[in-house]
Design a protein around this motif. Sequence first.
Motif, PDB file in Angstrom:
ATOM      1  N   LEU A  68     122.592  36.714  27.285  1.00 34.36           N
ATOM      2  CA  LEU A  68     122.172  36.167  28.582  1.00 34.36           C
ATOM      3  C   LEU A  68     122.320  34.652  28.660  1.00 34.36           C
ATOM      4  O   LEU A  68     122.441  34.096  29.753  1.00 34.36           O
ATOM      5  CB  LEU A  68     120.724  36.562  28.873  1.00 34.36           C
ATOM      6  CG  LEU A  68     120.483  38.036  29.164  1.00 34.36           C
ATOM      7  CD1 LEU A  68     119.003  38.312  29.325  1.00 34.36           C
ATOM      8  CD2 LEU A  68     121.247  38.479  30.397  1.00 34.36           C
ATOM      9  N   MET A  69     122.311  33.987  27.496  1.00 31.35           N
ATOM     10  CA  MET A  69     122.455  32.536  27.513  1.00 31.35           C
ATOM     11  C   MET A  69     123.884  32.113  27.841  1.00 31.35           C
ATOM     12  O   MET A  69     124.095  30.995  28.307  1.00 31.35           O
ATOM     13  CB  MET A  69     121.997  31.928  26.190  1.00 31.35           C
ATOM     14  CG  MET A  69     120.490  31.867  26.062  1.00 31.35           C
ATOM     15  SD  MET A  69     119.990  30.964  24.606  1.00 31.35           S
ATOM     16  CE  MET A  69     119.205  32.264  23.669  1.00 31.35           C
ATOM     17  N   VAL A  70     124.851  32.978  27.608  1.00 32.39           N
ATOM     18  CA  VAL A  70     126.228  32.611  27.948  1.00 32.39           C
ATOM     19  C   VAL A  70     126.363  32.367  29.454  1.00 32.39           C
ATOM     20  O   VAL A  70     126.818  31.300  29.867  1.00 32.39           O
ATOM     21  CB  VAL A  70     127.243  33.649  27.417  1.00 32.39           C
ATOM     22  CG1 VAL A  70     128.642  33.369  27.951  1.00 32.39           C
ATOM     23  CG2 VAL A  70     127.238  33.650  25.888  1.00 32.39           C
ATOM     24  N   VAL A  79     112.682  41.439  17.361  1.00 32.61           N
ATOM     25  CA  VAL A  79     113.151  40.050  17.375  1.00 32.61           C
ATOM     26  C   VAL A  79     114.679  40.029  17.374  1.00 32.61           C
ATOM     27  O   VAL A  79     115.301  39.290  18.152  1.00 32.61           O
ATOM     28  CB  VAL A  79     112.593  39.256  16.173  1.00 32.61           C
ATOM     29  CG1 VAL A  79     113.253  37.886  16.053  1.00 32.61           C
ATOM     30  CG2 VAL A  79     111.082  39.115  16.286  1.00 32.61           C
ATOM     31  N   PHE A  80     115.278  40.844  16.511  1.00 32.64           N
ATOM     32  CA  PHE A  80     116.739  40.910  16.447  1.00 32.64           C
ATOM     33  C   PHE A  80     117.319  41.327  17.800  1.00 32.64           C
ATOM     34  O   PHE A  80     118.252  40.696  18.305  1.00 32.64           O
ATOM     35  CB  PHE A  80     117.173  41.884  15.349  1.00 32.64           C
ATOM     36  CG  PHE A  80     118.660  42.025  15.232  1.00 32.64           C
ATOM     37  CD1 PHE A  80     119.418  41.034  14.621  1.00 32.64           C
ATOM     38  CD2 PHE A  80     119.306  43.138  15.745  1.00 32.64           C
ATOM     39  CE1 PHE A  80     120.805  41.147  14.525  1.00 32.64           C
ATOM     40  CE2 PHE A  80     120.681  43.267  15.650  1.00 32.64           C
ATOM     41  CZ  PHE A  80     121.439  42.276  15.035  1.00 32.64           C
ATOM     42  N   ASP A  81     116.744  42.377  18.389  1.00 39.46           N
ATOM     43  CA  ASP A  81     117.218  42.837  19.699  1.00 39.46           C
ATOM     44  C   ASP A  81     117.062  41.746  20.754  1.00 39.46           C
ATOM     45  O   ASP A  81     117.954  41.526  21.576  1.00 39.46           O
ATOM     46  CB  ASP A  81     116.458  44.090  20.145  1.00 39.46           C
ATOM     47  CG  ASP A  81     116.804  45.319  19.321  1.00 39.46           C
ATOM     48  OD1 ASP A  81     117.813  45.295  18.582  1.00 39.46           O
ATOM     49  OD2 ASP A  81     116.044  46.305  19.412  1.00 39.46           O
ATOM     50  N   ALA A  82     115.908  41.065  20.733  1.00 40.59           N
ATOM     51  CA  ALA A  82     115.651  40.009  21.715  1.00 40.59           C
ATOM     52  C   ALA A  82     116.624  38.842  21.546  1.00 40.59           C
ATOM     53  O   ALA A  82     117.117  38.278  22.529  1.00 40.59           O
ATOM     54  CB  ALA A  82     114.215  39.506  21.605  1.00 40.59           C
ATOM     55  N   ALA A 119     111.833  38.690  30.857  1.00 40.96           N
ATOM     56  CA  ALA A 119     112.716  39.838  31.056  1.00 40.96           C
ATOM     57  C   ALA A 119     113.375  40.259  29.741  1.00 40.96           C
ATOM     58  O   ALA A 119     113.509  41.454  29.456  1.00 40.96           O
ATOM     59  CB  ALA A 119     113.781  39.504  32.101  1.00 40.96           C
ATOM     60  N   ILE A 120     113.775  39.296  28.923  1.00 45.09           N
ATOM     61  CA  ILE A 120     114.371  39.609  27.619  1.00 45.09           C
ATOM     62  C   ILE A 120     113.384  40.385  26.762  1.00 45.09           C
ATOM     63  O   ILE A 120     113.737  41.388  26.134  1.00 45.09           O
ATOM     64  CB  ILE A 120     114.827  38.319  26.895  1.00 45.09           C
ATOM     65  CG1 ILE A 120     116.039  37.708  27.599  1.00 45.09           C
ATOM     66  CG2 ILE A 120     115.130  38.596  25.413  1.00 45.09           C
ATOM     67  CD1 ILE A 120     116.396  36.316  27.123  1.00 45.09           C
TER      68      ILE A 120
END
Length: 155
Positions: A55-57, A45-48, A99-100
């Motif tokens: 990726l949201m940036v 979860v932390f990695d995701a 993908a995440i």
Amino acid sequence: MAKSQNTRQVILRSFIADTIALISFFTVTGIINERFIARMTWDQVFDARILGAILMVPSGRPYGLWRDWFMRHAVETRQSQIVWDTLSLVSFQVPIYAAILAISGAGADEILRGSLGVIVIMLALGRPYGAYLGLVRRSFGLPFEARKTMSLNVK
């Protein structure tokens, strides 16, 4: 020259507003989905969430433009706004989310459960996120629904 400066400011504020809205809203929903629906470990979860934030940036503003395009098809009824907000969210975010999960080490079953879970979440949160995005945009002095000033064709 002043118009060019103003245009740059609007573009920057639009980028910041759309990015902040996406990261703040979907970090919380991502954690809930990944831990409790996809049954990922806290490390996954932390990695995701770290990868998701990264990726949201670059995807926050493109999603804002994508949503604005979809919302141009909506009429003023609540049902129409719900449908178009939801379609824009699911069609843009689910492929990125899958993908995440894959990059974060989730297995095929976790990716499937997580993707199905996030679809359900997005079906429920499409319009609330659209309204939240509007609030964030307004706090940056931007219009709720971008027509001209936030489009790609800013003059």
